[in-house]
Design a protein around this motif. Sequence first.
Motif, PDB file in Angstrom:
ATOM      1  N   CYS A  40       0.823  -1.207   0.000  1.00 54.63           N
ATOM      2  CA  CYS A  40       0.000   0.000   0.000  1.00 54.63           C
ATOM      3  C   CYS A  40       0.858   1.257   0.000  1.00 54.63           C
ATOM      4  CB  CYS A  40      -0.919   0.025   1.228  1.00 54.63           C
ATOM      5  SG  CYS A  40      -2.387  -0.972   1.013  1.00 54.63           S
ATOM      6  N   ALA A  67      -7.030  -4.062   2.171  1.00 52.50           N
ATOM      7  CA  ALA A  67      -6.136  -3.064   2.762  1.00 52.50           C
ATOM      8  C   ALA A  67      -6.473  -2.948   4.235  1.00 52.50           C
ATOM      9  CB  ALA A  67      -6.317  -1.719   2.073  1.00 52.50           C
ATOM     10  N   ILE A  73      -9.296   1.443  -1.408  1.00 45.19           N
ATOM     11  CA  ILE A  73      -8.394   1.022  -2.473  1.00 45.19           C
ATOM     12  C   ILE A  73      -8.753   1.799  -3.734  1.00 45.19           C
ATOM     13  CG2 ILE A  73      -7.562  -0.906  -3.866  1.00 45.19           C
ATOM     14  CD1 ILE A  73      -8.449  -2.732  -1.474  1.00 45.19           C
ATOM     15  N   CYS A 143      -3.542   2.609  -1.612  1.00 45.26           N
ATOM     16  CA  CYS A 143      -4.394   2.671  -0.434  1.00 45.26           C
ATOM     17  C   CYS A 143      -4.503   4.145  -0.046  1.00 45.26           C
ATOM     18  CB  CYS A 143      -3.794   1.859   0.704  1.00 45.26           C
ATOM     19  SG  CYS A 143      -3.664   0.114   0.309  1.00 45.26           S
TER      20      CYS A 143
END
Length: 192
Positions: A40, A67, A73, A143
Amino acid sequence: MRNLILTLTAALLLVGAVRAQCTFTTPTSGSTTQNLGACCATGTLFLDSGLDNAYSNNEDGTLTLTASPPDQIEMRFDSFDTEQGFDTLWVYDGPNTSAPLLAILNGVAGGPFMLRTTGNQVTFRFKSDASIVRRGWRARLLCVTSGTACMYNMPASPQTVDLSAATCCGGAGFFDSGGSAADYGNNEDRTI
């Protein structure tokens, strides 16, 4: 010279390991769930099963990515090319194919384009038929922390909007005079 070759080999192996850790593809069959984890922070590639080549015939696979909460996301598709009407990528806003649909993608989608989940999970299902394959897709996954998006409607008279002073963690956007849910009027000439 031998030390240089060993150093370059080690560097290439390291780069390959990092790329492999942060590249996700839909399986050619069945389903899999992956945690985005450390990817991320650096961004993640999401590719079809052919990676940078064409995907295969008769695929039917599902990939779910997660995530850490409260992240969402964000999917930034740089390219998308599948057989129109036959090879389809479904994008679901949640942990499985029962979640709400974010998009149904097939054919050639003008890019780049972006999708974003409302929560911390996304599920992709890709299905191809028995003939004709294309290049597939290439997307970057990030993310992002959800925030309040700033939205502006086109004013009746020219107006300057300073987006740098606004708190728009979720991004900024603007709409025609009809806003996000209605049509614009006839004979309008507006400036923002």
